[in-house]
Design a protein around this motif. Sequence first.
Motif, short mmCIF file in Angstrom:
data_model
loop_
_atom_site.label_atom_id
_atom_site.label_comp_id
_atom_site.label_asym_id
_atom_site.label_seq_id
_atom_site.Cartn_x
_atom_site.Cartn_y
_atom_site.Cartn_z
N SER A 178 17.14 59.16 4.14
CA SER A 178 17.24 58.36 5.60
C SER A 178 16.10 57.75 6.07
O SER A 178 14.88 58.25 5.80
CB SER A 178 18.04 59.10 6.59
N GLY A 179 15.90 56.68 6.65
CA GLY A 179 14.85 56.22 7.20
C GLY A 179 14.26 55.24 6.50
O GLY A 179 13.16 54.65 6.79
N LEU A 180 14.67 54.77 5.41
CA LEU A 180 13.99 53.76 4.55
C LEU A 180 14.09 52.29 5.21
O LEU A 180 15.08 52.00 5.90
CB LEU A 180 14.77 53.59 3.18
N PRO A 181 13.04 51.48 4.80
CA PRO A 181 13.34 50.24 5.22
C PRO A 181 14.56 49.53 4.70
O PRO A 181 15.00 49.79 3.84
CB PRO A 181 11.89 49.41 4.72
N SER A 182 15.02 48.47 5.56
CA SER A 182 16.35 47.95 4.97
C SER A 182 16.25 47.46 3.75
O SER A 182 17.39 47.17 3.07
CB SER A 182 16.69 46.88 6.29
N ASN A 183 15.09 46.89 3.27
CA ASN A 183 15.32 46.05 1.92
C ASN A 183 15.01 47.04 0.82
O ASN A 183 14.56 46.59 -0.38
CB ASN A 183 14.35 44.87 2.11
N VAL A 184 14.70 48.19 1.05
CA VAL A 184 14.22 49.28 -0.01
C VAL A 184 15.61 50.14 -0.51
O VAL A 184 16.25 50.82 0.30
CB VAL A 184 13.23 50.26 0.23
#
Length: 257
Positions: A178-184
């Motif tokens: 959880s918490g990854l940048p949206s484009n990763v």
Amino acid sequence: MTNTSRRLYACLSVVGIALLLGGCGGNAPYSPIIADASSDLVLTLENPTVTVEQGASAVFKMNLRAVGSFSAPATVVVHTLPLQWSLTPGNVVTPTTSGTPLSLTVPTGGVAVGDYEFTVSATGGGLTRAVALTLRVTGVSIGIAPESRTLLPGGTAEYTVTVTPLNGHTLSASLEISGLPSNVESSFNPDTVTFSGSSPRTSQLVLSLPDDGGSHPVNRGSAGQTFTVTARSGAGSVYATAVVIIDDRGGIDAIIR
């Protein structure tokens, strides 16, 4: 002894026997008073050791029984257990001859993995009885290697997630991020690990960043964004966190905190 004395002694003996057989001053039968020497308090266990996964509640089943003429209330006390607990039906119990069930519940949320040895005593009627118990809390630990990776647009970065069973833990563990940048994007292989004995199990975490022609709108030049890898097993969970940084070169540095 004279003849007169002998006759008097014989008469008194006959009178004494008659009183014993017929009662004193009436026809009521003789009822001797016999003290009940069988009076005891018995505390027994269903299982002296209870094993639960970290986060679950352990339940110890006991039985408190009165023997013979025992009729006093008994006070039940838990000794040397450094955790929260509750006792049902309460800590003052009047045991019956058929036995009174006792239930000791110990929640393990936030409790460290390990063995907890303690005693339970019951005191009443001048008697004290005690039993020894062990609470075994199992769980898992998690680690990620390497500590940092750089991810370029259109590429991937791999991490090894290691999950280790502790104190005889046998339940499988599922992995989440959880918490990854949206484009990763991310994936685990496998996303659930199963244990055999005390051997650790590993999963490959793959991060990918699509090639968007040089546009990387996530945290450019910032201190980074934290993401979390969590291993859930039974009622418990453990996690490791990392920081994702996108710099002006378009790369991502992942640093395990």
